[in-house]
Every structure is written in structure tokens, then in C-alpha cells.
Design a protein around this motif. Structure first.
Motif, short mmCIF file in Angstrom:
data_model
loop_
_atom_site.label_atom_id
_atom_site.label_comp_id
_atom_site.label_asym_id
_atom_site.label_seq_id
_atom_site.Cartn_x
_atom_site.Cartn_y
_atom_site.Cartn_z
N UNK A 1 2.25 5.89 -2.37
CA UNK A 1 2.60 7.00 -1.48
C UNK A 1 2.59 6.53 -0.03
N UNK A 2 1.57 5.77 0.34
CA UNK A 2 1.47 5.27 1.71
C UNK A 2 2.65 4.38 2.07
N UNK A 3 3.04 3.51 1.13
CA UNK A 3 4.15 2.60 1.39
C UNK A 3 5.47 3.36 1.56
N UNK A 4 5.66 4.39 0.76
CA UNK A 4 6.91 5.16 0.83
C UNK A 4 7.03 5.97 2.11
N UNK A 5 5.91 6.34 2.70
CA UNK A 5 5.94 7.26 3.83
C UNK A 5 5.35 6.66 5.11
N UNK A 6 5.25 5.35 5.15
CA UNK A 6 4.78 4.65 6.35
C UNK A 6 3.40 5.16 6.79
N UNK A 7 2.48 5.20 5.83
CA UNK A 7 1.12 5.67 6.08
C UNK A 7 0.12 4.56 5.81
N UNK A 8 -1.11 4.78 6.25
CA UNK A 8 -2.22 3.90 5.92
C UNK A 8 -3.20 4.67 5.05
N UNK A 9 -3.62 4.07 3.94
CA UNK A 9 -4.62 4.72 3.09
C UNK A 9 -5.98 4.62 3.77
N UNK A 10 -6.59 5.75 4.04
CA UNK A 10 -7.92 5.78 4.63
C UNK A 10 -8.99 5.60 3.55
N UNK A 11 -8.74 6.19 2.39
CA UNK A 11 -9.69 6.01 1.29
C UNK A 11 -9.61 7.11 0.26
N UNK A 12 -10.25 6.86 -0.87
CA UNK A 12 -10.41 7.84 -1.94
C UNK A 12 -11.89 8.17 -2.05
N UNK A 13 -12.19 9.43 -2.27
CA UNK A 13 -13.59 9.78 -2.45
C UNK A 13 -13.71 11.02 -3.32
#
Length: 314
Positions: A26-38
């Protein structure tokens, strides 16, 4: 698959490895950075939260589903303090029975299909532009304080400039707020590749599927208005990880110009209309139709136009 089709159970049932892979895609498709999963919990429910960053604006993954939105006022069973507070308000303002009033002030019950989406963690003001601390306008405003600046945390000018200062008088943040009407706010979001929530999407984002009057349950404090409580369930990020519906003064506009969510502009609080009525403005399905129509009219006025930005996953 289209990640817009990602449903709540399917997301939470994924392994950590699979969830991490989806978040990265999802991050790659929308030019985002993954902050994390919790793993998060709210009001006795659990959820896996995925957070992303885009240029300093944080988003959370809100899975899709077919939730039941709205509220049926006849279902509400008030606590003793809530009933007493409403009785006082009803006597003073000539209001109908409690169940009838709650029903009138919440959206109708309906089932809707909603896609998964990325929703901003915080409300966003499209007309708020950062200003460098060394901007001459900032210097002039701070200088105008003269020696009155001791202990001043925030100072604003008549033309929309707001400057925040620390205890030493150093500028920590400066923003210039331009007044936007609804159409201008929507256009400003579109320029950023974003949109705001529809009323249905806002309710889903706020309540996260809770069937109670408030996203945390049916109870509400009886010793003050929401703005007077700096802590509590209303100040805690919800199940999706969103800071939403926390302050009745900070209502949010939606795609429908006459429908605002998350508050009433402080009408009840300013009027001292009663604690239960004040807390009702934070109900997930709360609708003040008169306020929404006035705000969208030629007579309407707003100090800020808060939105809840969305990134579609379709």
C-alpha cells in the motif's frame, strides 16, 4: 487484489508477516512510508492498526465492511445522571422526551458498503499554511508583545497568523490560516491528491463499528462538558488509531456541505445547555441539521474548516 476490498476480519486474521507485506505494498502504491503495525485496544475491542506517513501527515488503515451506521434513539438507556441532566435541559428549553431527542439528533439507521481506505489520524485544516519562524511577519507579531510575552504560549494576529512560543519566548510553530468555504477546502484537498470523508465514511471512521451511542459505550461524564475533560475515552485514539470526535468545538466538514460531524461548533457548551447535551455532540452519529445548514448558508461563518483527509485505495 484491490486493497479497497480489504475487510476488517480479513485484515485482522492476517499473519504479522502478511499484514506487513500488505502495508508495504500500500505504501509503495501511494508514495507513503510505513510507520508501523501495532495491536491496539479500545473500549474492550482489539484491532491491528497500520500507520503511514505522507509528508508529515499521518494516516491509518481503516478496513472496509458492511456496517450498520446511524442510531435508533429508542435503544438508548440513559444512566441516572444522564437522565437527570436531560430532564433539566428539557424543562428549561422545552425539549421532547429523551429518546425522541436522541433520535432526532442522530443519523438514521442504515446498512452501507464501505471500501477500505487510508484516513488521516488528525483533523486537517486545508487553509493552514506553515510559516518559517524567521518570516518578518512572525518577528513583527512577537515584537508587538513587548514585555508582555512572558508566559505567552500562543499569539494571533487579525490577519490569521498564529505563533506558538515556548517558555523562553522562542518561536516553535507559526501558521497562517486562510478562511476557506466548503468548495475551496475541497479543492485545496484535491490539489494535494486527497479528499475528505463522506458522512457515512466519517461515522465508520469514528465509531469503528461500535453500536453504542458513543464509540466507547453509552455512558458520559456528569461533571462537565467534553472540553473541560482533558483526558478520558473521548481523548484517546479510537479503535482504528484516529484522534477523532474529541472536542465539540472542532467539528469536521464532509463531502456534503450541510453535514458536519464530531461536534456542533460549541453551541451547546457556550449556551450552558446541559452536560448530557454537551456530550451528545460527540456521539458517533450526531447530526445538528440546523447548524449544518446555517454553516453552508450565506450567513454561515467558521474560524476554521477542519477536514478528515482520505486516500482511496481503489
Amino acid at each position: 487484489m484491490s486493497y479497497a476490498e480489504l475487510r476488517v476480519d480479513a485484515w485482522n486474521d492476517r499473519s504479522e508477516e502478511a499484514a506487513g507485506r500488505i502495508a508495504r505494498e500500500i505504501a509503495a502504491r501511494h508514495d507513503l512510508t510505513v510507520v508501523g503495525l501495532r495491536d491496539t485496544g479500545y473500549a474492550g475491542r482489539r484491532h491491528r492498526t497500520a500507520l503511514f506517513d505522507r509528508g508529515g501527515l499521518r494516516f491509518a488503515l481503516v478496513p472496509g465492511g458492511r456496517p450498520t451506521l446511524g442510531y435508533d434513539g429508542t435503544r438508548f438507556r440513559p444512566g441516572a445522571a444522564q437522565a437527570a441532566s436531560y430532564a433539566d435541559s428539557a424543562e428549561e428549553y422545552g425539549l421532547p422526551p429523551l429518546a425522541e431527542y436522541v433520535d432526532a439528533m442522530t443519523s438514521p439507521v442504515r446498512d452501507v458498503d464501505l471500501p477500505a481506505m487510508l484516513v488521516a489520524v488528525e483533523a486537517f485544516e486545508p487553509g493552514e499554511m506553515p510559516v518559517p519562524p524567521d518570516d518578518p511577519r512572525v518577528g513583527e507579531l512577537v515584537a508587538s508583545l513587548d514585555h508582555r510575552g512572558d508566559g505567552v504560549g500562543t499569539v494571533s494576529s487579525a490577519d490569521g497568523l498564529t505563533v506558538e512560543l515556548d517558555a523562553t519566548g522562542r518561536v516553535t510553530r507559526a501558521v497562517l490560516v486562510e478562511e476557506f468555504d466548503h468548495d475551496e477546502a475541497m479543492a485545496a484537498l484535491a490539489d494535494l491528491g486527497l479528499r475528505t470523508t463522506s458522512p457515512d465514511e466519517w461515522e465508520w471512521a469514528c465509531g469503528a463499528g461500535a453500536t453504542t451511542l458513543f464509540r466507547w459505550g453509552d455512558d458520559s461524564p456528569d461533571d462537565g462538558y467534553p472540553v473541560e475533560h482533558p483526558t478520558g475515552a473521548h481523548r484517546t485514539p479510537n479503535l482504528w488509531g484516529l484522534a477523532i470526535g474529541q472536542d465539540s468545538y472542532r467539528y469536521e466538514v464532509t463531502t456534503e456541505p450541510t453535514v458536519v460531524c464530531g461536534g456542533d461548533g460549541g453551541v451547546v457548551t457556550c449556551g450552558g445547555s446541559g452536560f448530557f447535551l454537551g456530550w451528545l455532540t460527540l456521539a458517533t452519529a450526531y447530526r445538528d441539521g440546523d447548524f449544518g445548514r446555517w454553516l453552508a448558508s450565506d450567513d454561515g461563518y467558521a474560524d476554521e474548516t477542519l477536514t478528515r483527509p482520505v486516500i482511496s485505495l481503489g
